[in-house]
Design a protein around this motif. Structure first.
Motif, PDB file in Angstrom:
ATOM      1  N   LEU A 199      -0.385   2.515  13.930  1.00  0.00           N
ATOM      2  CA  LEU A 199      -1.259   3.331  13.085  1.00  0.00           C
ATOM      3  C   LEU A 199      -2.298   4.073  13.920  1.00  0.00           C
ATOM      4  O   LEU A 199      -2.541   5.271  13.722  1.00  0.00           O
ATOM      5  CB  LEU A 199      -1.951   2.453  12.045  1.00  0.00           C
ATOM      6  N   GLN A 200      -2.911   3.366  14.863  1.00  0.00           N
ATOM      7  CA  GLN A 200      -3.961   3.987  15.675  1.00  0.00           C
ATOM      8  C   GLN A 200      -3.389   5.097  16.553  1.00  0.00           C
ATOM      9  O   GLN A 200      -4.004   6.160  16.706  1.00  0.00           O
ATOM     10  CB  GLN A 200      -4.654   2.931  16.537  1.00  0.00           C
ATOM     11  N   LEU A 201      -2.217   4.871  17.132  1.00  0.00           N
ATOM     12  CA  LEU A 201      -1.581   5.912  17.945  1.00  0.00           C
ATOM     13  C   LEU A 201      -1.253   7.137  17.099  1.00  0.00           C
ATOM     14  O   LEU A 201      -1.458   8.281  17.538  1.00  0.00           O
ATOM     15  CB  LEU A 201      -0.303   5.373  18.580  1.00  0.00           C
ATOM     16  N   ASN A 202      -0.731   6.921  15.899  1.00  0.00           N
ATOM     17  CA  ASN A 202      -0.400   8.046  15.026  1.00  0.00           C
ATOM     18  C   ASN A 202      -1.636   8.845  14.642  1.00  0.00           C
ATOM     19  O   ASN A 202      -1.578  10.069  14.506  1.00  0.00           O
ATOM     20  CB  ASN A 202       0.317   7.552  13.767  1.00  0.00           C
ATOM     21  N   ALA A 221      -6.283   0.245   8.391  1.00  0.00           N
ATOM     22  CA  ALA A 221      -5.854   1.575   7.971  1.00  0.00           C
ATOM     23  C   ALA A 221      -6.994   2.316   7.279  1.00  0.00           C
ATOM     24  O   ALA A 221      -7.238   3.501   7.550  1.00  0.00           O
ATOM     25  CB  ALA A 221      -4.652   1.461   7.039  1.00  0.00           C
ATOM     26  N   ALA A 222      -7.701   1.635   6.380  1.00  0.00           N
ATOM     27  CA  ALA A 222      -8.816   2.273   5.677  1.00  0.00           C
ATOM     28  C   ALA A 222      -9.897   2.711   6.661  1.00  0.00           C
ATOM     29  O   ALA A 222     -10.467   3.811   6.534  1.00  0.00           O
ATOM     30  CB  ALA A 222      -9.394   1.306   4.639  1.00  0.00           C
ATOM     31  N   LYS A 223     -10.161   1.877   7.657  1.00  0.00           N
ATOM     32  CA  LYS A 223     -11.173   2.205   8.664  1.00  0.00           C
ATOM     33  C   LYS A 223     -10.743   3.409   9.497  1.00  0.00           C
ATOM     34  O   LYS A 223     -11.543   4.311   9.775  1.00  0.00           O
ATOM     35  CB  LYS A 223     -11.415   0.991   9.567  1.00  0.00           C
ATOM     36  N   LEU A 224      -9.482   3.446   9.906  1.00  0.00           N
ATOM     37  CA  LEU A 224      -8.985   4.563  10.711  1.00  0.00           C
ATOM     38  C   LEU A 224      -9.027   5.873   9.934  1.00  0.00           C
ATOM     39  O   LEU A 224      -9.406   6.920  10.467  1.00  0.00           O
ATOM     40  CB  LEU A 224      -7.551   4.278  11.166  1.00  0.00           C
ATOM     41  N   ASP A 227       0.828   8.309   7.397  1.00  0.00           N
ATOM     42  CA  ASP A 227       1.402   7.234   6.589  1.00  0.00           C
ATOM     43  C   ASP A 227       0.727   5.927   7.002  1.00  0.00           C
ATOM     44  O   ASP A 227       1.082   5.318   8.002  1.00  0.00           O
ATOM     45  CB  ASP A 227       2.911   7.158   6.820  1.00  0.00           C
ATOM     46  N   TRP A 228      -0.248   5.503   6.207  1.00  0.00           N
ATOM     47  CA  TRP A 228      -0.966   4.275   6.552  1.00  0.00           C
ATOM     48  C   TRP A 228      -0.672   3.153   5.549  1.00  0.00           C
ATOM     49  O   TRP A 228      -1.366   2.153   5.487  1.00  0.00           O
ATOM     50  CB  TRP A 228      -2.470   4.521   6.650  1.00  0.00           C
ATOM     51  N   GLY A 229       0.414   3.330   4.798  1.00  0.00           N
ATOM     52  CA  GLY A 229       0.808   2.293   3.862  1.00  0.00           C
ATOM     53  C   GLY A 229       1.855   1.364   4.438  1.00  0.00           C
ATOM     54  O   GLY A 229       2.275   1.492   5.591  1.00  0.00           O
ATOM     55  N   PHE A 230       2.279   0.410   3.641  1.00  0.00           N
ATOM     56  CA  PHE A 230       3.385  -0.476   4.014  1.00  0.00           C
ATOM     57  C   PHE A 230       3.956  -1.099   2.744  1.00  0.00           C
ATOM     58  O   PHE A 230       3.234  -1.412   1.799  1.00  0.00           O
ATOM     59  CB  PHE A 230       2.961  -1.570   5.007  1.00  0.00           C
ATOM     60  N   VAL A 280       0.869  -1.178   0.000  1.00  0.00           N
ATOM     61  CA  VAL A 280       0.000   0.000   0.000  1.00  0.00           C
ATOM     62  C   VAL A 280       0.907   1.229   0.000  1.00  0.00           C
ATOM     63  O   VAL A 280       1.738   1.387   0.897  1.00  0.00           O
ATOM     64  CB  VAL A 280      -0.924   0.024   1.237  1.00  0.00           C
ATOM     65  N   HIS A 281       0.759   2.083  -1.029  1.00  0.00           N
ATOM     66  CA  HIS A 281       1.602   3.287  -1.179  1.00  0.00           C
ATOM     67  C   HIS A 281       3.085   2.899  -1.201  1.00  0.00           C
ATOM     68  O   HIS A 281       3.894   3.450  -0.452  1.00  0.00           O
ATOM     69  CB  HIS A 281       1.331   4.292  -0.051  1.00  0.00           C
ATOM     70  N   PHE A 282       3.429   1.980  -2.070  1.00  0.00           N
ATOM     71  CA  PHE A 282       4.778   1.407  -2.098  1.00  0.00           C
ATOM     72  C   PHE A 282       5.864   2.471  -2.197  1.00  0.00           C
ATOM     73  O   PHE A 282       6.882   2.403  -1.496  1.00  0.00           O
ATOM     74  CB  PHE A 282       4.899   0.435  -3.277  1.00  0.00           C
TER      75      PHE A 282
END
Length: 655
Positions: A453-456, A500-503, A519-522, A87-89
């Motif tokens: 991700l959730q903390l960010n 990530a999509a839900k957040l 930044d919710w990719g990996f 995701v978002h390489f």
């Protein structure tokens, strides 16, 4: 279908009389067996000291030397990028690496040496279940792999060992030792490793961590009370797990880290007090009573419950004793009385004196941080404002009895017994603060990454994650397999995509108001064989044709990005730096980071001086070409001379 093993039967009888004399060993076939410590047995039966090997305090087990060899043995593998699963390489700074975590830890030693702020792992607990992490030794250690049931007689790798062997400490210790040893190199000087474990291996884990990280770097153990005793216990019904914390360098850690955690409900308490004061038109008696009543009804910690007062400014506070904390009395000057502001008379001094010297007391008095009673008969206390004390010490107890079953069900992710995001968040927030890389090389369903991700999202910080997960096959009768997942790694990646999509959707307004984007990719990387052909590693092998000087040694099925990531590993370049593809002088170029690396893997033999001059103008730190990209060795030499003249700090390499 065998007759009685008389030797093992005799050892079992010895164990009944002298349990300390029986330990773990291995039979001729390499399988774990009970063994007698004859030196210890002779000592038990003797009235004097029996001569034996020198005594020293250490943890030992069958296979420890081999585990050390495993950690130190190099491998000829690489990490291959997988754009279609990422995701978002091109822009993400997060990694998901699929493969044996031992291989991965070896491969990223250069790229992340001393770069990781927190290692957070939840390894197998060795409860008798099967292991899925089979150590991959070099050829010289293949015998050990077979001897420890990691390869069969034909040399095939056994990813899952026999269930009986999982109950033995030695196999588990060997598996953990090599990985922990490699992981220490990756920590920053102020870095911390956090390891979940239960009662089965906690004593051994503590000893291994102390050996690798040093006893002086032990930050303590957190007892996680899960509020649910095990129902199948034969002895004490355990309802807790343990979380071990070690830092890399205690002195650096003390200077760099507060090691405090945010008071969990502080912001909610401040918001509620503000709301009540606004509703009542000020800090009236009714407002103060309403706030106290609200605090009583909340599920707060003891320290949070104490913040049940509102002052004239509408600030939440608690009174704290100012008495000298030690058993011995304070110095004489610490006994000066405070004068009551209304009666003008001296107030009582604590029996052992004040906590602070007179100069500090005068400062507190001047700033309004000392609370006086109705008259001089009441001993003054200090006012602690909640807004100035949002952090608290990390306690040794963590109470949480919930699970994330409902969360994963909402995401449509089938996974049994996931680690709760709440627990991961509390620990990451305490150790990482607002930045840093979090590494989890037993990623499972990627709870650690979800927590990052959730903390960010919640605090706008810029933490990064590196997840490592072996593609452990899902059982064919499992709900995950029926849902279309072939491996746990696939479950983890899909969980991250959906979480990530839900957040992002749930916090769209908050995220839009921030200067920096989330930044919710990996970037997905997978362990694979080296990009180099066999002849590259064994050019003088008798059955190998010797390659020409400018021969191409790359496997034919590898892409330019495959080669790029091997170069990044070899050069120690962060694998999450942004990658840009450009055309320069008609050639396909890959640029990594802000000049960290430039690579051209064209094989048409057209890398020449003109092209080199264009690249040298950009002054990259490193530039890499494919050997077949040069027309001949003379062209290679001329290109190197161009960089030496125009960009002398650039390192020039070729594959």
């Amino acid at each position: 279908m065998h007759s009685l093993d008389l030797a093992q039967d005799a050892i079992a009888r010895i164990s009944e009389l002298f349990p300390g004399c029986v330990t773990e060993g291995r039979g001729d076939d390499g399988a774990p067996r009970l063994a007698v410590d004859f030196d210890r047995l002779r000592q038990e039966l003797s009235g004097s000291i029996i001569e034996g090997p020198p005594e020293r305090y250490h943890l030992n087990w069958p296979g420890k030397r081999e585990a050390l060899l495993t950690a130190n043995t190099p491998i000829a593998k690489t990490l291959r990028p997988c754009r279609e699963e990422s995701v978002h390489f091109d822009t993400t700074r997060n990694l998901f690496v699929e493969g044996d975590n031992l291989d991965v830890l070896k491969l990223i030693q250069k790229a992340y040496l001393g770069q990781v702020k927190m290692i957070y792992i939840d390894p197998p607990y060795n409860t008798g279940n099967k292991f899925v992490y089979a150590d991959d030794f070099a050829d010289s250690a293949n015998t050990f792999l077979w001897r420890t049931d990691q390869r069969d007689e034909q040399g095939n790798r056994l990813v899952i060992g026999p269930e009986a062997h999982g109950r033995f400490h030695a196999n588990w210790l060997s598996m953990m030792f090599s990985r922990l040893k490699l992981s220490r190199n990756l920590l920053r000087p102020d870095g911390v490793i956090v390891v979940h474990i239960d009662e089965n291996e906690y004593p051994n884990l503590e000893k291994v961590l102390a050996e690798i990280f040093g006893e002086a770097n032990n930050l303590g153990t957190i007892v996680w009370d899960k509020r649910n005793p095990k129902g199948d216990a034969m002895g004490v019904a355990q309802q807790h797990e343990l979380i071990c914390l070690y830092c890399k360098d205690r002195e650096v850690f003390k200077r760099a880290c507060k090691f405090k955690r945010p008071k969990e409900n502080a912001n909610r308490m401040l918001a509620r007090a503000k709301e009540i004061v606004a509703r009542e038109g000020g800090a009236t008696e009714r407002a103060r009573k309403d706030y106290r009543d609200w605090v009583k009804q909340q599920d707060l910690t003891g320290g949070e419950h104490a913040y049940n007062q509102i002052d004239d400014n509408g600030d939440v506070y608690r009174p704290v004793s100012m008495a000298w904390p030690n058993k011995k009395s304070a110095p004489d000057e610490y006994f000066q009385p405070l004068i009551h502001p209304v009666t003008g008379k001296p107030c009582p001094v604590p029996e052992r004196g004040w906590r602070n010297p007179p100069s500090t007391m005068r400062g507190l008095l001047k700033s309004g941080q000392i609370l006086f009673g109705a008259d001089e008969t009441i001993q003054p206390t200090r006012k602690y404002l909640l807004k100035d004390n949002l952090l608290e010490n990390v306690p040794s107890l963590l109470y949480f009895g919930g699970s994330d079953d409902a969360l994963l069900a909402e995401l449509g992710i089938p996974f049994d017994n996931p680690k709760p995001v709440y627990v991961a968040k509390r620990l990451i927030q305490t150790i990482c603060g607002d930045e840093g890389i979090v590494l989890d090389f037993f990623a499972g369903a990627a709870t650690t990454a979800h927590a990052v991700l959730q903390l960010n999202v919640e605090d706008g910080a810029d933490r990064r994650f590196i997840m490592v997960q072996w593609p452990e096959p899902c059982g064919k009768n499992s709900s995950a397999f029926r849902a279309g997942y072939e491996s746990i790694a696939e479950i983890a990646k899909e969980r991250l995509r959906r979480a990530a999509a839900k957040l992002v959707k749930a916090n769209a307004q908050t995220l839009a108001s921030r200067r920096t984007s989330l930044d919710w990719g990996f970037r997905v990387l997978k362990v694979g064989s080296s990009n180099m052909a066999d002849v590259y590693y064994t050019p003088h092998a008798p059955d190998q044709a010797r390659p020409a000087l400018d021969a191409d040694n790359i496997r034919p099925d590898r892409t330019s990005e495959d080669l790029l990531f091997q170069v990044m590993l070899d050069c120690g370049v962060d694998l999450a730096l942004p990658i840009v593809r450009e055309t320069v002088c008609g050639k396909d170029m890959l640029f990594v980071g802000n000049g960290a690396l430039a690579a051209c893997f064209d094989v048409d033999g057209s890398v020449d001086v003109g092209f080199a001059k264009e690249l040298a103008k950009r002054k990259p730190l490193r530039v890499v070409f494919r050997g077949a990209g040069f027309g001949d060795s003379a062209a290679r030499t001329k290109v190197a001379q161009v960089f030496k003249r125009m960009s002398p700090s650039t390192e020039v390499k070729s594959l």
